[in-house]
Design an enzyme around this catalytic site. Structure first.
Site, short mmCIF file in Angstrom:
data_model
loop_
_atom_site.label_atom_id
_atom_site.label_comp_id
_atom_site.label_asym_id
_atom_site.label_seq_id
_atom_site.Cartn_x
_atom_site.Cartn_y
_atom_site.Cartn_z
N ASP A 24 0.33 -1.27 -0.11
CA ASP A 24 -0.78 -0.28 0.13
C ASP A 24 1.10 1.40 0.04
OD1 ASP A 24 -1.12 -1.05 3.31
OD2 ASP A 24 0.85 -0.01 2.76
N ASP A 419 -12.12 21.38 -15.70
CA ASP A 419 -13.66 21.29 -15.77
C ASP A 419 -14.02 22.01 -15.98
OD1 ASP A 419 -15.78 19.48 -16.49
OD2 ASP A 419 -16.43 19.15 -14.76
N THR A 421 -18.55 22.14 -16.11
CA THR A 421 -19.80 21.97 -14.79
C THR A 421 -19.81 21.05 -14.01
OG1 THR A 421 -20.71 21.11 -16.68
CG2 THR A 421 -22.23 21.13 -15.02
#
Length: 720
Positions: A24, A419, A421
């Site tokens: 991990d 982005d 929207t």
């Protein structure tokens, strides 16, 4: 060494993929990769610790799969076969069973280590307060509890090709501190190291949750039409050419082409478009998008394993695997620092007695003092202390950063890509213009709201909200509304039938005069969606709507430019809508981008320097993952929040500039800490060699450096 088996003439390399549980962090991946590089017949090693996966090409005539598994187990990880290899579709892209099997944090190896050290450390503090004479034994026991697993990993890593890892650094530091009696310091350092390792586990788990959220977008079953009958099948069984029925409210099960029906489809989860898109025969539809109001017959054009969502999943996994997090400075520095410090200490202990017959006790004493001085306690804490303070400071202002690597990169970004929207805009349409051809604006808006009453369409909701904001009396509709999918919705009011529809619908009826068509084009050129209101087959007015910029968007873009950062908007919306917002906000615009195109745009920007991507939708996930650092708006989709490296919980565009400023200040603080730690060590090292510094002064030097470094890092908490 594993036995070498000569390669037979008929042997061939085959791809091998497995899950490596417990892997991990980047250091884990490096250890496994270095170990496998030493095995014959193993090539093309690809590690992805974020998804706990390993991919290699394996010649089983030279090294068997079993040998690879034994090697991985020896490093402390658990290799398993990926579930559902033959299940196809989405499970092949990111096996759901793997993600669902993630353990709670307190059951992970690193989580257990933190818990097992916290209680004994508190007990040691109590014992040392009550019985100072037992302090060395109490803290020494805690240090040994934490040191044993770290030393074991260091030893196995050294045998497998990673001799000077962070574990080696911590083993030498802790053992050296215990050897000269600084057990309290040793215990605290090993505990802080365990916490840092545990936080990496948490971050990796978040990334895997993001992929699971993507998988859940696609329905598990599809309604397939065969021989005139409709039956439900698993989405994995869909084949190219199958005809599926998509009812109103259903998600599209796979990419396809409409063969019959008319409806509006909400593609926001895939393309980011702010309003549903009209779909009819021959139009494409994407997996995961939502059918709004009409039944569609769709011919499947891509199988579940190759549809839009599956490709997004693949892109996210690929980006997470290739986006190497910034290696911790201490880990890099320890490659040289740790062996050099050990050699210098050994020379001080052994050199003078062996070369000139000096007193053994004196030089052993000075060597032990040197070990304490070079013990990198202050150095180890310099970076995490600053990062922890910065993360806490950011969190208080709604800036959630998921790790030190992201915090580092933010200060060096050259380009910020947004982005549109839901990121630069509010994410919902609002009424911007009301043009009454007959009657008043209020009367026109009230009639349109009456027709749209009960609608779940975003445009209809915006019209109702505008009428309510004006406190208009919305007239009743008799018999409910009737939809003409993709064209209009009609309702009977007291004065007769009223319809709210698209300009195309009015043009088909021959009701759209040229002068009004010109006005509609002008509004659409400004990125607005225009709806016409019709009564008794005549146009009585029009209503324009647009997804408006956030209140602080202009200020946020301006502040980034003042920091010397390029700003670009990437949107799946049409060119008119994108350019209109770009002109208002004064930034570059790239429109009509599907997820793959956004990804290509990000990769192009990365050639100029580090890139930050700001988004909120599922369609932004690949770009968020492949950018050097991804930042999600707090109101965005779960998958965007999970995939991103940071989140703006207050949904403020200004938060992006605040993240960059916080990162730059943190980087400056880290270098100040490193200078303090190394500077004090250098000064006290010189005095130790000449016999000026005693063992207690050496302890004071290291402890003092730790205090100064911590105090300097805490200044970030006072940042406003």
């Amino acid at each position: 060494m594993e036995p070498f088996v000569p390669n037979s003439p008929g042997s061939a390399e085959k791809p091998l993929r497995m899950r490596v549980e417990g892997m991990d962090c980047s250091a884990c991946a490096i250890k496994v990769e270095n170990a496998l590089k030493r095995l014959p017949g193993v090539s093309d090693i690809s590690m992805n610790y974020a998804t706990e996966t390993l991919s290699v090409r394996l010649d089983e005539n030279r090294t068997s799969r079993e040998i690879i598994e034994l090697k991985i187990r020896a490093l402390g990880y658990t290799p398993t076969s990926p579930n559902g290899e033959a299940a196809g579709a989405l499970k092949a892209a990111a096996p759901d069973e793997q993600l669902a099997g993630d353990q709670p944090w307190w059951k992970t190896r690193k989580g257990r280590l933190v818990v097992s050290l916290a209680a004994p450390l508190a007990l040691a503090f109590i014992v040392s307060t009550v019985r100072p004479d037992l302090s060395l034994w109490a803290y020494g026991a805690v240090a040994l509890i934490g040191l044993i697993p770290v030393a074991r990993r260091s030893f196995i890593g050294a045998l497998s090709g990673t001799p000077f890892s962070i574990e080696t650094l911590m083993t030498v530091a802790t053992a050296g501190a215990i050897a000269i009696g600084a057990a309290e310091e040793a215990a605290v350092v090993i505990f802080l190291f365990a916490i840092g390792e545990f936080l990496e586990t948490v971050a990796a788990g978040r990334a895997r949750s993001g992929i699971k959220a993507l998988i859940n977008l696609v329905p598990r079953t599809a309604r397939i039409e065969e021989a005139g009958q409709i039956r439900e099948v698993a989405v994995e069984r869909l084949r190219v050419g199958n005809i599926v029925m998509v009812r109103p409210g259903d998600r599209v099960p796979s990419d396809g082409q409409v063969v019959e029906g008319q409806s509006e489809v909400d593609q926001a989860p895939v393309t980011g478009e702010s309003v549903p898109v009209s779909k009819g025969p021959s139009d494409p539809v994407y997996a995961g998008s939502i059918n709004a109001n009409g039944e569609l017959r769709v011919r499947v054009t891509h199988t579940a394993a190759d549809n839009t969502i599956a490709r997004i999943i693949h892109r996210v996994e690929e980006a997470q695997g290739s986006k190497a997090p910034i290696a911790r400075f201490i880990d890099r520095f320890s490659v040289y620092y740790t062996p050099a410090a050990m050699v210098v200490a050994a020379l001080i202990m052994l050199g003078p007695p062996l070369v000139v017959g000096a007193d053994w006790y004196t030089w052993l004493y000075r060597g032990l003092a040197t070990l304490l001085i070079v013990c990198p306690c202050a150095l180890v804490i310099s970076t995490p202390a600053a990062i922890a303070s910065a993360l806490a400071s950011g969190a208080r202002r709604g800036l959630l950063i998921k790790g030190g690597a992201a915090l580092e990169i933010l200060g060096r970004v050259k380009t910020v890509a947004f982005d549109k929207t839901g990121t630069l805009t509010l994410g919902r349409p609002e009424v911007t213009d009301i043009v009454a051809v007959e009657g008043s604006e209020d009367s026109l808006l009230a009639k349109a709201a009456a027709v749209e009453r009960g609608s779940s369409h975003p445009l209809g909701l915006a019209i109702i909200a505008a009428a309510e904001a004006r406190e208009l009396a919305i007239p009743p509709a008799f018999g409910g509304a009737t939809a003409i999918p993709g064209k209009a919705v009609s309702a009977r009011l007291r004065e007769g039938f009223v319809s709210v529809g698209s300009p195309r619908y009015a043009a088909e009826l021959g009701l759209l005069p040229n002068e009004l068509a010109s006005r509609i084009k002008a509004l659409e050129a400004r990125g607005k969606t225009v709806l016409l209101v019709l009564a008794a087959k005549r146009i009585i007015g029009l209503i324009a709507l647009r997804d408006e910029p956030r209140a602080d968007a202009i200020a946020g873009i301006g502040r980034l430019k003042a920091l010397g950062i390029r700003t670009v908007m990437l949107t799946g919306d049409n060119r008119c809508a994108g350019d209109a917002i770009g002109r208002v906000l004064d930034l570059e615009v790239q429109s009509e981008l599907l997820p793959d195109a956004k990804l290509a745009a990000i990769n192009g920007m990365k050639t100029r320097g580090p890139v930050a991507m700001i988004g909120d939708g599922i369609n932004d996930a690949p770009a968020l993952a492949t950018a050097n650092v991804g930042v999600a708006m707090g109101s965005g989709a779960d998958v965007a929040l999970e995939t991103a490296d940071a989140a703006l919980l207050k949904n403020r565009v200004l938060g992006v500039a605040e993240l960059v400023e916080l990162s730059r200040e943190t980087l400056s603080n880290i270098w100040q800490n490193i200078t303090i730690a190394l500077g004090l060590k250098a000064a006290f090292f010189a005095t130790t060699v000449f016999g000026v510094t005693s063992l207690w002064m050496a302890i004071l030097a290291d402890t003092g450096a730790t205090v100064l470094v911590t105090a300097n890092a805490l200044r970030l908490l006072r940042r406003r």
